[in-house]
Motif scaffolding. Sequence first.
Motif, short mmCIF file in Angstrom:
data_model
loop_
_atom_site.label_atom_id
_atom_site.label_comp_id
_atom_site.label_asym_id
_atom_site.label_seq_id
_atom_site.Cartn_x
_atom_site.Cartn_y
_atom_site.Cartn_z
N SER A 1 -61.37 17.30 68.61
CA SER A 1 -62.36 17.01 68.73
C SER A 1 -63.19 18.46 68.16
O SER A 1 -64.00 18.35 67.90
CB SER A 1 -62.89 16.72 70.14
N GLY A 2 -62.77 19.82 69.09
CA GLY A 2 -63.09 20.62 68.62
C GLY A 2 -62.98 20.99 66.99
O GLY A 2 -63.92 21.90 66.79
N ILE A 3 -62.10 20.33 66.41
CA ILE A 3 -62.08 20.62 65.07
C ILE A 3 -63.43 19.96 64.20
O ILE A 3 -63.65 20.59 63.30
CB ILE A 3 -60.55 20.62 64.86
N VAL B 1 -54.57 14.67 59.58
CA VAL B 1 -54.66 15.43 60.51
C VAL B 1 -55.10 14.56 62.39
O VAL B 1 -54.02 14.87 63.37
CB VAL B 1 -55.77 16.36 60.76
N THR B 2 -55.98 13.17 62.06
CA THR B 2 -55.66 12.51 63.35
C THR B 2 -54.16 11.92 63.46
O THR B 2 -54.10 11.71 64.53
CB THR B 2 -56.94 11.57 63.13
N GLY B 3 -53.58 11.92 62.64
CA GLY B 3 -53.23 10.74 62.75
C GLY B 3 -51.33 11.59 63.29
O GLY B 3 -51.02 11.42 64.27
N ILE B 4 -51.98 13.19 63.04
CA ILE B 4 -50.69 13.60 63.84
C ILE B 4 -50.62 14.68 65.30
O ILE B 4 -50.45 14.22 65.96
CB ILE B 4 -50.69 15.45 62.81
N CYS B 5 -52.11 14.41 66.03
CA CYS B 5 -52.33 14.15 66.85
C CYS B 5 -52.28 13.25 67.37
O CYS B 5 -51.76 13.17 69.12
CB CYS B 5 -54.13 14.95 67.08
N ILE B 6 -52.50 11.86 67.18
CA ILE B 6 -51.89 10.37 67.13
C ILE B 6 -50.34 10.05 67.91
O ILE B 6 -49.71 9.82 68.92
CB ILE B 6 -52.64 9.20 66.76
N PHE B 7 -50.13 10.87 67.13
CA PHE B 7 -48.03 10.69 67.37
C PHE B 7 -47.73 12.33 68.44
O PHE B 7 -46.99 12.33 69.22
CB PHE B 7 -47.66 11.06 65.77
N TRP B 8 -48.55 12.82 68.58
CA TRP B 8 -48.06 14.58 69.47
C TRP B 8 -48.95 13.57 70.67
O TRP B 8 -48.10 14.09 71.37
CB TRP B 8 -49.28 15.24 68.74
N CYS B 9 -50.15 13.36 71.05
CA CYS B 9 -50.58 12.51 72.24
C CYS B 9 -49.53 11.36 72.61
O CYS B 9 -49.08 11.43 74.04
CB CYS B 9 -51.67 11.92 71.67
N ALA B 10 -48.76 10.65 71.63
CA ALA B 10 -47.43 9.71 72.14
C ALA B 10 -46.72 10.42 72.36
O ALA B 10 -45.77 9.66 73.24
CB ALA B 10 -47.73 8.54 71.33
N ILE B 11 -45.62 10.93 71.83
CA ILE B 11 -44.71 11.48 71.69
C ILE B 11 -45.02 12.17 73.45
O ILE B 11 -43.65 11.71 74.19
CB ILE B 11 -44.12 12.23 71.02
#
Length: 264
Positions: free
Chosen positions: A202-204, A218-228
């Motif tokens: 959201s800051g980006i 970038v959104t897919g990377i953030c979702i994967f990061w949160c899930a892991i």
Amino acid sequence: MSQFGGPNDFYASGPSADASYNFDMPEFGQELNFQSFDNTQPSVPPNYDATYAQPPAQGLGGFYDPTAYTDTSYGQDKSGKQGGAGGAGNEFDDEPPLLEELGINPNHIFQKTLAVLNPLRATDQQILQDTDMAGPLVFCLTLGGFLLLSGKVTFSYIYGIGVMGCIFFYCLLSLMVIRAQVTFGAVASVLGYCLLPMVVLSGINILITIQGTLGLIVTGICIFWCAISASKLFATAFSMDHQQLLIAYPCAVLYGGFALITIY
């Protein structure tokens, strides 16, 4: 005025002028006898120090003995604690810090934040089981504030999706976990801390738009990061051996909803 003579003429003018006056005390015929008392008491006052020097009786307080519970030094009792005005200071010194009384542990907040930023980092199980809600509230408010700067009023959506996600994961983990006890506070704390990559997204979004191809990546990377991060913290907190991948998919679905709010 010449009729009066000397000073004795006035007394001589009465009927008994020749009588002489006697000013002595008359005698009543009784003799006044005054009884005398012998003082047999000692002239020296009693020694009260001897009474106070005796130890108090068993079971009675030291009301008459000021040294019964204190030593010779001022303000120091027999237990070794400072008495008088200094004793109040020791009571405040033994109290825990204010943040600890409020349930806020800065060390646990820092450790959980590092665990979210680095999913491969090992974290203590007791820290992850802590029901700390200070960090999740800060991250939720920060996410809502960044989206507000982007022109989106989404506070109700954030709290609604968050509460529904916490209830769903609490029921799911209660069925999956066998070795540990699942608490609603621990589940909400882990899900709230793992919201940190969405805060970064959201800051980006304030600086650049993320609705294009680059934004989707970038959104897919953030979702994967949160899930892991969330699945790793759940597996460590509740001793879920070989179940991290099973819990990672529901985590990705939950944080995908936050990503949709951020993008659109």
